[in-house]
Write a protein that holds these residues in place. Structure first.
Motif, PDB file in Angstrom:
ATOM      1  N   ARG A  64       0.810  -1.220   0.000  1.00  0.00           N
ATOM      2  CA  ARG A  64       0.000   0.000   0.000  1.00  0.00           C
ATOM      3  C   ARG A  64       0.843   1.270   0.000  1.00  0.00           C
ATOM      4  N   VAL A  65       2.081   1.222  -0.531  1.00  0.00           N
ATOM      5  CA  VAL A  65       2.909   2.427  -0.507  1.00  0.00           C
ATOM      6  C   VAL A  65       3.195   2.973  -1.903  1.00  0.00           C
ATOM      7  N   GLY A  66       2.449   2.549  -2.899  1.00  0.00           N
ATOM      8  CA  GLY A  66       2.745   3.020  -4.241  1.00  0.00           C
ATOM      9  C   GLY A  66       4.026   2.387  -4.736  1.00  0.00           C
ATOM     10  N   VAL A  67       4.934   3.193  -5.273  1.00  0.00           N
ATOM     11  CA  VAL A  67       6.207   2.691  -5.780  1.00  0.00           C
ATOM     12  C   VAL A  67       7.303   3.080  -4.787  1.00  0.00           C
ATOM     13  N   GLU A 201      15.108  10.170  -8.240  1.00  0.00           N
ATOM     14  CA  GLU A 201      14.203   9.385  -7.389  1.00  0.00           C
ATOM     15  C   GLU A 201      13.431  10.295  -6.437  1.00  0.00           C
ATOM     16  N   LEU A 202      14.116  11.245  -5.832  1.00  0.00           N
ATOM     17  CA  LEU A 202      13.456  12.141  -4.890  1.00  0.00           C
ATOM     18  C   LEU A 202      12.456  13.055  -5.594  1.00  0.00           C
ATOM     19  N   ARG A 203      12.767  13.493  -6.784  1.00  0.00           N
ATOM     20  CA  ARG A 203      11.813  14.334  -7.528  1.00  0.00           C
ATOM     21  C   ARG A 203      10.552  13.547  -7.884  1.00  0.00           C
ATOM     22  N   ARG A 204      10.699  12.255  -8.198  1.00  0.00           N
ATOM     23  CA  ARG A 204       9.527  11.442  -8.528  1.00  0.00           C
ATOM     24  C   ARG A 204       8.688  11.117  -7.306  1.00  0.00           C
ATOM     25  N   GLN A 205       9.356  10.868  -6.184  1.00  0.00           N
ATOM     26  CA  GLN A 205       8.659  10.318  -5.026  1.00  0.00           C
ATOM     27  C   GLN A 205       8.172  11.367  -4.028  1.00  0.00           C
ATOM     28  N   SER A 206       8.768  12.549  -4.029  1.00  0.00           N
ATOM     29  CA  SER A 206       8.433  13.557  -3.023  1.00  0.00           C
ATOM     30  C   SER A 206       7.999  14.859  -3.686  1.00  0.00           C
TER      31      SER A 206
END
Length: 281
Positions: A64-67, A201-206
């Motif tokens: 349940r955390v997405g990617v 990765e940080l730009r995609r996830q946060s």
């Protein structure tokens, strides 16, 4: 390239439960404190070892955390003592893509390692320009937990683990400092694949990271004061200093010191739990 996506949530849940069940507490230097109804590690222990919040790990195990981020998955993999083949499988079922090649950290000089271990009451660690931990002393692990290990990237859990906001009471300021520092570092090392992967990765996830990255913030993180809320020691006000290593390696020595007597006593209770040493008032 398209963003990675989770492709097999039921298999992810089953795989993580199976890997957790085979690891004994003594395998990861945890005490066997009570009789366990089921074999292996508890979810809370995996979260502690991986330096993520228990709520996040439960949601990961439930799909349940997405990617999940690649670095966070690797932290979980280290906690579960996965082989390279198992690590590869974890990334495929959690992210739908193979894991990045393992990053080989730059060496830390013997003199710096000696310096780290000569400060038993002062949490200290060495970072490279990617915010990867290259070395640390025992006091740093006492403060941040057993998941604070060589190879983790300190920026990724700051933005991707919801528990970081509970620990870092000045989260917004500290997080913005990290964004500005990473942008400055990328300007010096524009072709470094590991640094570009961390930023991507940080730009995609946060959303916070992406927003602050796009506002072109640039700054050097050198010193300041912050408050942390430690689950065992309570609230502490700490000074932090980030010192450049003058050997051309672009490494940084990070040091945390107490801002007052209460913080000094709290730090000592973490570093020396067996004898309860206290600061002199």
């Amino acid at each position: 390239m398209p963003a990675p996506r989770a492709t097999n949530r039921p298999e992810l849940s089953a795989f993580l439960r199976a890997m957790r069940s085979r690891v004994r507490p003594e395998d990861v230097d945890l005490p066997e404190t009570s009789r366990r109804r089921t074999p292996g590690l508890r979810r809370q222990e995996v979260a502690q070892l991986a330096a993520v919040s228990i709520d996040w790990y439960i949601r990961l195990e439930q799909g349940r955390v997405g990617v999940p981020g690649a670095a966070v998955l690797d932290a979980v993999g280290r906690a579960l003592k996965l082989s390279e083949a198992e690590r590869h499988h974890l990334h495929l079922i959690a992210r739908g893509e193979a894991p990045p090649a393992r990053h080989v950290a730059a060496p830390v000089s013997r003199s710096l390692r000696t310096l780290l271990h000569s400060m038993p009451t002062t949490p200290a660690w060495i970072l490279d320009f990617r915010f990867d931990v290259l070395a640390h002393n025992a006091a740093a692990v006492a403060l941040f937990g057993p998941g604070f290990a060589v190879g983790i990237n300190t920026a990724e859990p700051l933005f991707l683990d919801p528990g970081a906001r509970d620990f870092q009471l000045d989260w917004t300021r500290i997080a913005r400092e990290h964004v500005g520092n990473l942008r400055a570092n990328l300007a010096r090392h524009p072709d470094d694949p590991r640094l570009r992967a961390v930023v991507g990765e940080l730009r995609r996830q946060s959303g916070d990271f992406a927003g602050w990255w796009d506002d072109q913030t640039v700054e050097k993180r050198t010193n300041g004061t912050k408050r942390v809320l430690h689950p065992a020691a309570g609230m502490m006000t700490l000074h932090y200093d980030v010192l450049a290593v003058q050997d051309g390696s672009d490494q940084r020595l990070s040091v945390v010191t107490p801002a007052d007597t209460e913080a000094e006593n709290a730090l000592r209770s973490l570093i020396f739990p067996q004898n309860g040493l206290r600061a002199v008032n």
